[in-house]
Each structure stands twice: as C-alpha cells, then as structure tokens.
Design a protein around this motif. Structure first.
Motif, PDB file in Angstrom:
ATOM      1  N   GLU A  84     -22.728  13.857  17.423  1.00  0.00           N
ATOM      2  CA  GLU A  84     -21.906  15.062  17.462  1.00  0.00           C
ATOM      3  C   GLU A  84     -22.617  16.068  18.340  1.00  0.00           C
ATOM      4  O   GLU A  84     -23.733  16.481  18.039  1.00  0.00           O
ATOM      5  N   LEU A  85     -21.971  16.461  19.430  1.00  0.00           N
ATOM      6  CA  LEU A  85     -22.550  17.432  20.350  1.00  0.00           C
ATOM      7  C   LEU A  85     -21.788  18.743  20.209  1.00  0.00           C
ATOM      8  O   LEU A  85     -20.589  18.809  20.494  1.00  0.00           O
ATOM      9  N   GLY A  86     -22.489  19.774  19.757  1.00  0.00           N
ATOM     10  CA  GLY A  86     -21.882  21.096  19.603  1.00  0.00           C
ATOM     11  C   GLY A  86     -21.740  21.786  20.946  1.00  0.00           C
ATOM     12  O   GLY A  86     -22.199  21.305  21.988  1.00  0.00           O
ATOM     13  N   ALA A  87     -21.132  22.946  20.941  1.00  0.00           N
ATOM     14  CA  ALA A  87     -20.865  23.685  22.170  1.00  0.00           C
ATOM     15  C   ALA A  87     -22.143  24.091  22.907  1.00  0.00           C
ATOM     16  O   ALA A  87     -22.143  24.236  24.126  1.00  0.00           O
ATOM     17  N   THR A  88     -23.258  24.252  22.180  1.00  0.00           N
ATOM     18  CA  THR A  88     -24.510  24.682  22.812  1.00  0.00           C
ATOM     19  C   THR A  88     -25.464  23.512  23.057  1.00  0.00           C
ATOM     20  O   THR A  88     -26.613  23.724  23.418  1.00  0.00           O
ATOM     21  N   ALA A  89     -24.982  22.288  22.889  1.00  0.00           N
ATOM     22  CA  ALA A  89     -25.840  21.106  23.071  1.00  0.00           C
ATOM     23  C   ALA A  89     -26.143  20.888  24.544  1.00  0.00           C
ATOM     24  O   ALA A  89     -25.268  21.026  25.404  1.00  0.00           O
ATOM     25  N   ARG A  90     -27.404  20.515  24.829  1.00  0.00           N
ATOM     26  CA  ARG A  90     -27.842  20.206  26.195  1.00  0.00           C
ATOM     27  C   ARG A  90     -28.644  18.918  26.139  1.00  0.00           C
ATOM     28  O   ARG A  90     -29.624  18.824  25.396  1.00  0.00           O
ATOM     29  N   VAL A  91     -28.254  17.927  26.925  1.00  0.00           N
ATOM     30  CA  VAL A  91     -28.969  16.654  26.979  1.00  0.00           C
ATOM     31  C   VAL A  91     -29.341  16.375  28.423  1.00  0.00           C
ATOM     32  O   VAL A  91     -28.487  16.394  29.303  1.00  0.00           O
ATOM     33  N   THR A  92     -30.624  16.120  28.654  1.00  0.00           N
ATOM     34  CA  THR A  92     -31.093  15.670  29.960  1.00  0.00           C
ATOM     35  C   THR A  92     -31.560  14.238  29.752  1.00  0.00           C
ATOM     36  O   THR A  92     -32.675  13.993  29.322  1.00  0.00           O
ATOM     37  N   GLY A  93     -30.663  13.304  30.005  1.00  0.00           N
ATOM     38  CA  GLY A  93     -30.939  11.891  29.765  1.00  0.00           C
ATOM     39  C   GLY A  93     -29.646  11.182  29.404  1.00  0.00           C
ATOM     40  O   GLY A  93     -28.585  11.796  29.295  1.00  0.00           O
ATOM     41  N   ASN A  94     -29.725   9.893  29.215  1.00  0.00           N
ATOM     42  CA  ASN A  94     -28.554   9.088  28.885  1.00  0.00           C
ATOM     43  C   ASN A  94     -28.269   9.152  27.390  1.00  0.00           C
ATOM     44  O   ASN A  94     -29.177   9.299  26.580  1.00  0.00           O
ATOM     45  N   VAL A  95     -26.983   9.017  27.044  1.00  0.00           N
ATOM     46  CA  VAL A  95     -26.560   9.009  25.643  1.00  0.00           C
ATOM     47  C   VAL A  95     -25.897   7.668  25.358  1.00  0.00           C
ATOM     48  O   VAL A  95     -24.872   7.338  25.958  1.00  0.00           O
ATOM     49  N   TYR A  96     -26.515   6.876  24.488  1.00  0.00           N
ATOM     50  CA  TYR A  96     -25.977   5.588  24.055  1.00  0.00           C
ATOM     51  C   TYR A  96     -25.358   5.824  22.689  1.00  0.00           C
ATOM     52  O   TYR A  96     -26.041   6.302  21.783  1.00  0.00           O
ATOM     53  N   TYR A  97     -24.092   5.470  22.520  1.00  0.00           N
ATOM     54  CA  TYR A  97     -23.394   5.833  21.292  1.00  0.00           C
ATOM     55  C   TYR A  97     -22.403   4.759  20.867  1.00  0.00           C
ATOM     56  O   TYR A  97     -21.937   3.962  21.679  1.00  0.00           O
ATOM     57  N   ALA A  98     -22.074   4.764  19.574  1.00  0.00           N
ATOM     58  CA  ALA A  98     -20.979   3.951  19.045  1.00  0.00           C
ATOM     59  C   ALA A  98     -19.750   4.854  18.904  1.00  0.00           C
ATOM     60  O   ALA A  98     -18.665   4.498  19.332  1.00  0.00           O
ATOM     61  N   LEU A  99     -19.936   6.033  18.315  1.00  0.00           N
ATOM     62  CA  LEU A  99     -18.888   7.056  18.207  1.00  0.00           C
ATOM     63  C   LEU A  99     -19.462   8.368  18.715  1.00  0.00           C
ATOM     64  O   LEU A  99     -20.626   8.678  18.466  1.00  0.00           O
ATOM     65  N   ILE A 100     -18.637   9.138  19.420  1.00  0.00           N
ATOM     66  CA  ILE A 100     -19.117  10.419  19.940  1.00  0.00           C
ATOM     67  C   ILE A 100     -18.062  11.497  19.729  1.00  0.00           C
ATOM     68  O   ILE A 100     -16.871  11.235  19.799  1.00  0.00           O
ATOM     69  N   GLU A 101     -18.548  12.700  19.431  1.00  0.00           N
ATOM     70  CA  GLU A 101     -17.692  13.870  19.304  1.00  0.00           C
ATOM     71  C   GLU A 101     -18.359  14.988  20.088  1.00  0.00           C
ATOM     72  O   GLU A 101     -19.533  15.285  19.876  1.00  0.00           O
ATOM     73  N   MET A 102     -17.625  15.580  21.028  1.00  0.00           N
ATOM     74  CA  MET A 102     -18.176  16.639  21.866  1.00  0.00           C
ATOM     75  C   MET A 102     -17.299  17.879  21.798  1.00  0.00           C
ATOM     76  O   MET A 102     -16.085  17.779  21.929  1.00  0.00           O
ATOM     77  N   GLU A 103     -17.927  19.023  21.612  1.00  0.00           N
ATOM     78  CA  GLU A 103     -17.205  20.283  21.694  1.00  0.00           C
ATOM     79  C   GLU A 103     -17.234  20.781  23.131  1.00  0.00           C
ATOM     80  O   GLU A 103     -18.133  20.440  23.907  1.00  0.00           O
ATOM     81  N   MET A 104     -16.253  21.593  23.467  1.00  0.00           N
ATOM     82  CA  MET A 104     -16.203  22.170  24.800  1.00  0.00           C
ATOM     83  C   MET A 104     -17.443  23.032  25.016  1.00  0.00           C
ATOM     84  O   MET A 104     -17.806  23.831  24.149  1.00  0.00           O
TER      85      MET A 104
END
Length: 159
Positions: A105-125
């Motif tokens: 679950e990535l909230g609106a203030t989430a920052r990732v520098t790298g790859n994201v490996y996932y089974a299920l994903i939820e992203m906020e704008m």
C-alpha cells in the motif's frame, strides 16, 4: 568543583549507540510491534509481527514470507536498504527495492527509489516510484481467486 550524583543509566544511550553504530550487525524484533523514533540502527532488521518506522533505518528490512508480517513506514520514516516483507504500508521513503510477498500500500506521500515486486498493490494519487513495478503473483494472487473460478481451472487442468 561540585559533585553531582550520577544516574546509573547515564551514558547508557551513548553505549547503546556505539554498539549499534560500531558493528552494524542485525536487529531482531519479536512479535510485538517495534517503533524506531531516534538513534537509527545500522544493519539489517529481521522481524515478525509488526514493525513501524518513524525514524531512519540504514540496512535491509525483512520478515519471513509466510509470517503475515507488516512493515509500516510513516511520513517521516526512511529506510535505506531493500525491503522483503509480506505486507508493506508505505507513507515515507524507501531507497532500495521492495519485495512484498502479499500486498503493498503506497500512500500519497510514499517515495520509492528502486523496483517494487508485488502480488497486490494499492497506490494513492501522489505516490512516486523511481524504478519498475514488477508483478509477481504469489500466494496472495492464488488465494484470492473466487471458488468458482478455481474449480473451473482445476476441472480444465484435469481434463
């Protein structure tokens, strides 16, 4: 010169910091949730259950894939290292790859520098990923199939 009675705990914080910063080893956290507010550990963090980060972690964070463990990182939290945890709730920053065996679950203030490996994903704008999104269906993808769909697939496979 004036004598001031010293607390038996005086200097304990500095000794703790020296041990953590000097060696860099591993920090193991049990079933109860752990909170990192200050004095960031340097080294890998292995946990089960829940782990909440409000501060800074320099090192990899992981939990067993079948543990159902959850890592949550607050808006002010930063993880510098890779993350391999069944469930990730991210509102802060991760500088490294994320491998979420079940859900991200990535909230609106989430920052990732790298790859994201996932089974299920939820992203906020507003969430940012500087890397690749790589879908890896695992137990979460298979476990969430409707019973009718699973039965149809099983019958077609046995035919």
């Amino acid at each position: 010169r004036r004598c001031v009675p010293r607390s038996p705990h005086a200097g304990a914080r500095h000794r703790r910091e020296g041990r953590r910063r000097g060696r860099g080893g591993r920090l193991k956290v049990g079933r109860d949730a752990a909170r990192l507010l200050r004095d960031p550990p340097i080294g890998d963090v292995h946990f089960s259950g829940g782990f909440h980060v409000d501060g800074h972690v320099k090192g990899n964070v992981d939990a067993p894939a079948d543990s159902g463990a959850t890592l949550s990182v607050s808006d002010s939290g930063v993880v510098e290292g890779s993350v391999a945890v069944p469930n990730v709730v991210l509102n802060g920053t991760v500088k490294g790859d994320i491998l979420a065996h079940d859900r991200v679950e990535l909230g609106a203030t989430a920052r990732v520098t790298g790859n994201v490996y996932y089974a299920l994903i939820e992203m906020e704008m507003g969430a940012e990923i500087n890397g690749k999104l790589i879908h890896e269906p695992g137990k979460a993808g298979g476990a969430r199939k409707e019973p009718a769909v699973a039965a149809t697939e099983q019958n077609s496979a046995s035919s």
